[in-house]
Design a protein around this motif. Structure first.
Motif, PDB file in Angstrom:
ATOM      1  N   ASN A  47      -0.872   8.208  -1.634  1.00 28.75           N
ATOM      2  CA  ASN A  47      -0.556   7.269  -0.550  1.00 28.75           C
ATOM      3  C   ASN A  47      -1.798   6.906   0.252  1.00 28.75           C
ATOM      4  O   ASN A  47      -2.007   5.740   0.579  1.00 28.75           O
ATOM      5  N   LYS A  48      -2.612   7.900   0.573  1.00 20.54           N
ATOM      6  CA  LYS A  48      -3.824   7.623   1.345  1.00 20.54           C
ATOM      7  C   LYS A  48      -4.758   6.730   0.543  1.00 20.54           C
ATOM      8  O   LYS A  48      -5.327   5.770   1.075  1.00 20.54           O
ATOM      9  N   ASN A  51      -3.205   3.219   0.505  1.00 26.72           N
ATOM     10  CA  ASN A  51      -3.217   2.591   1.827  1.00 26.72           C
ATOM     11  C   ASN A  51      -4.612   2.171   2.264  1.00 26.72           C
ATOM     12  O   ASN A  51      -4.771   1.213   3.009  1.00 26.72           O
ATOM     13  N   ASN A  52      -5.627   2.893   1.826  1.00 23.40           N
ATOM     14  CA  ASN A  52      -6.996   2.616   2.262  1.00 23.40           C
ATOM     15  C   ASN A  52      -7.803   1.791   1.279  1.00 23.40           C
ATOM     16  O   ASN A  52      -8.855   1.266   1.646  1.00 23.40           O
TER      17      ASN A  52
END
Length: 178
Positions: A47-48, A51-52
């Motif tokens: 997810n990180k 998302n980034n």
């Protein structure tokens, strides 16, 4: 004696591959000849990353508009220098990239993000991406015009001075008259 090349490998492991302290999946970071295992849920790492990645200056998924919008919104109470180094805002930007990009964009690193015009902020994003991608393509930092220099590499006539500001451990260079 020849030095051994440095290596960094990131990979996901599951209980069939490695001892994992009860977690079904985890992240292993391998540096040189040392293994460092830190139990991070794979879903959190994925997810990180997702998302980034649109703001990561070296990502193939980089989107300048996403980077601009995040910098403008989440960095509004910060100076531009600190905002660029915040890995939740601009993943992948380090001190050299920050200093050289701000110089190329002609932005004083002490300015607040909220004081920058849209055009200035877009120039920062453009030069940050450009310097980072040049570094990624060549495997080394490009020409440093102000970082670790005593004379400005752009105008050749001004001295470069290191100044400490921001969170206490941030150093940046600004042009100062000789």
């Amino acid at each position: 004696k020849q030095k051994k090349a440095s290596t960094l490998r990131l990979y996901l492991a599951n209980q069939n591959n490695h001892v994992n302290n009860g977690s079904s999946e985890y992240l292993i970071i391998e540096c040189w000849e040392t293994n460092v295992s830190y139990p991070v849920p794979v879903s959190m790492a994925r997810n990180k990353l997702m998302n980034n990645s649109s703001r990561d200056v070296c990502s193939s998924l980089f989107n300048a508009q996403d980077a601009f919008a995040c910098l403008k919104k989440r960095g509004q109470r910060m100076n531009i220098s600190d905002a660029l180094l915040d890995q939740d805002i601009c993943p992948g930007v380090g001190n050299i990239i920050k200093i050289e990009s701000l110089h190329r964009a002609k932005i004083d690193p002490r300015r607040s993000v909220s004081s920058l015009s849209e055009g200035e902020l877009r120039r920062v994003v453009k030069h940050t991406r450009q310097f980072s991608m040049d570094w990624l393509r060549t495997g080394r930092a490009g020409e440093k015009l102000v970082y670790n220099q005593t004379v400005c590499g752009t105008c050749k006539g001004m001295s470069v001075k290191m100044q400490k500001f921001g969170g206490g451990s941030d150093f940046s260079r600004v042009n100062a008259r000789s």
